[in-house]
Design a protein around this motif. Sequence first.
Motif, mmCIF file in Angstrom:
data_model
loop_
_atom_site.group_PDB
_atom_site.id
_atom_site.type_symbol
_atom_site.label_atom_id
_atom_site.label_comp_id
_atom_site.label_asym_id
_atom_site.label_seq_id
_atom_site.Cartn_x
_atom_site.Cartn_y
_atom_site.Cartn_z
ATOM 1 N N PHE A 116 0.838 -1.204 0.000
ATOM 2 C CA PHE A 116 0.000 0.000 0.000
ATOM 3 C C PHE A 116 0.875 1.257 0.000
ATOM 4 C CE2 PHE A 116 -3.212 -2.653 2.699
ATOM 5 C CZ PHE A 116 -3.450 -3.470 1.603
ATOM 6 N N LYS A 117 1.957 1.220 0.763
ATOM 7 C CA LYS A 117 2.861 2.376 0.768
ATOM 8 C C LYS A 117 3.503 2.573 -0.600
ATOM 9 C CE LYS A 117 5.644 3.440 4.222
ATOM 10 N NZ LYS A 117 6.698 3.228 5.257
ATOM 11 N N PHE A 141 -9.822 -8.918 4.030
ATOM 12 C CA PHE A 141 -8.918 -8.927 5.185
ATOM 13 C C PHE A 141 -7.489 -8.777 4.702
ATOM 14 C CE2 PHE A 141 -6.144 -10.858 8.349
ATOM 15 C CZ PHE A 141 -6.552 -10.186 9.486
ATOM 16 N N HIS A 142 -6.782 -7.795 5.270
ATOM 17 C CA HIS A 142 -5.412 -7.547 4.807
ATOM 18 C C HIS A 142 -4.395 -7.474 5.933
ATOM 19 C CE1 HIS A 142 -7.015 -7.097 0.821
ATOM 20 N NE2 HIS A 142 -7.823 -6.132 1.203
ATOM 21 N N GLY A 143 -4.809 -7.785 7.171
ATOM 22 C CA GLY A 143 -3.869 -7.751 8.288
ATOM 23 C C GLY A 143 -4.346 -6.808 9.376
ATOM 24 N N PHE A 147 -2.896 0.646 8.958
ATOM 25 C CA PHE A 147 -3.140 0.828 7.517
ATOM 26 C C PHE A 147 -3.909 -0.373 6.962
ATOM 27 C CE2 PHE A 147 -0.730 2.700 3.547
ATOM 28 C CZ PHE A 147 -1.937 2.881 2.895
ATOM 29 N N THR A 148 -3.499 -1.582 7.358
ATOM 30 C CA THR A 148 -4.143 -2.760 6.762
ATOM 31 C C THR A 148 -5.569 -2.985 7.292
ATOM 32 O OG1 THR A 148 -2.950 -4.221 8.306
ATOM 33 C CG2 THR A 148 -2.007 -3.947 6.116
ATOM 34 N N PRO A 155 -15.186 -3.503 9.446
ATOM 35 C CA PRO A 155 -15.078 -2.440 10.467
ATOM 36 C C PRO A 155 -14.817 -2.972 11.877
ATOM 37 C CG PRO A 155 -16.955 -2.049 9.025
ATOM 38 C CD PRO A 155 -16.426 -3.392 8.664
ATOM 39 N N LYS A 156 -15.212 -4.227 12.156
ATOM 40 C CA LYS A 156 -14.979 -4.744 13.514
ATOM 41 C C LYS A 156 -13.480 -4.774 13.836
ATOM 42 C CE LYS A 156 -14.847 -9.626 12.190
ATOM 43 N NZ LYS A 156 -15.524 -10.894 12.064
ATOM 44 N N TYR A 157 -12.637 -4.808 12.811
ATOM 45 C CA TYR A 157 -11.189 -4.807 13.034
ATOM 46 C C TYR A 157 -10.581 -3.406 13.033
ATOM 47 C CZ TYR A 157 -11.345 -9.846 12.017
ATOM 48 O OH TYR A 157 -11.609 -11.184 12.038
ATOM 49 N N SER A 158 -11.303 -2.422 12.503
ATOM 50 C CA SER A 158 -10.697 -1.092 12.371
ATOM 51 C C SER A 158 -11.342 -0.042 13.280
ATOM 52 C CB SER A 158 -10.766 -0.621 10.915
ATOM 53 O OG SER A 158 -12.094 -0.626 10.443
#
Length: 406
Positions: A116-117, A141-143, A147-148, A155-158
């Motif tokens: 992504f960077k 899911f990206h980690g 950022f990931t 959204p439950k992860y972020s």
Amino acid sequence: MSVEQAPVQRADFDQVMVPNYAPAAFIPVRGAGSRVWDQAGRELIDFSGGIAVNVLGHAHPALVGALTEQANKLWHVSNVFTNEPTLRLAKKLVDATFADRVFFCNSGAEANEAAFKLARRVAHDKFGPEKYEIVSAINSFHGRTLFTVSVGGQPKYSDGFGPKITGIRHVPYNDLEALKEAVSDKTCAVVLEPVQGEGGVVPADLAYLQGARALCDQFNALLVFDEVQSGMGRSGELYSYMNYGVTPDILSSAKSLGGGFPIGAMLTTDALAKHFAVGVHGTTYGGNPLACAVAEAVLDVINTPEVRAGVKARHQRFKTRLEQIGQRYGVFTEVRGLGLLIGCPLTDAWKGRAKDFFNAAEQHDLMILQAGPDVVRFAPSLVIDEADIDEGLDRFERAVAHLTQA
Ligand SMILES: *Cc1c(COP(=O)(O)O)cnc(C)c1O
């Protein structure tokens, strides 16, 4: 001389570990192939593969050999120096894929962070500060870095960590019209899993990936494939983009890449790689000799026509039997996935109860996975014996019979 070790048990987890996981009640202590033994000597069959990591099962002789040989030579030198395993692995990955260049790190999240960077850096260098938007898929899911999780579509992860990374748009997966509406001149990258893993084992449609490629070309955006879960032979090809014939600009790899030893990689082209000039990005452990020696051995073993064909044959063996079980007990709507990444979505009557299948399997000496609350997932070793598949599926059927009778 061996040092006396104090005995530990599962209850210790609840005393000394940060409570962000809820591991099963037993502690695995040893593995060989697709069998695992716990502290009490109970033998389990492993269809979970350490979440799509143990691509050659446990204690594969080629990996044990590569690790111990390297362990006696050189463990770590940092990126102030390079090392032989790094260069050998990079050459083999470049030879085997679309990529010309490799960046090594230690996990899938870090491989995506680099991807992504890089995408933002390329757009910034070539088109200026207005081109930074990333378009990704709902349920992706990206980690777990900030950022990931921000790029990830769950959204439950972020949520709940303060301001997220901005400039990210989420669209429904496999919906080309929605993607068309989201991509613009401001887009620097479209990020997709060719098979959504955590999101429920959902393979992309061919026309969707083809359409994403065309949109990226039209708007000078980069196509990023997250193959952390779908890559390294799991789909029956080395990377799952090869099943589709749609080539990304940047690809992230991890999980199976190390076969159980932590490593991640970002693969890209010459033209893009040059934007990561000296000092622009880095990590201390990236390209660690132990990790690269193991990953090189993984790649040598799995990237052969025999293993790839074996994955496709094993897929069929799983699918046929799982469809029978699904019908007999009325638990699955379908059996989907590529190669040995298989998902069984639960019928309405069983929706939300994937954890109960996990627990029932464990009680019948079988390790499986879920992919969210509604999908039972299997990600076994790519070289699992047919006898272990059949015995494991027998155990699974007994578990399902028990669960559905209860
Ligand atoms: C597991 C996973 C990640 C994160 O990898 P980690 O090694 O846990 O950081 C990223 N993307 C996908 C598709 C994954 O399945």
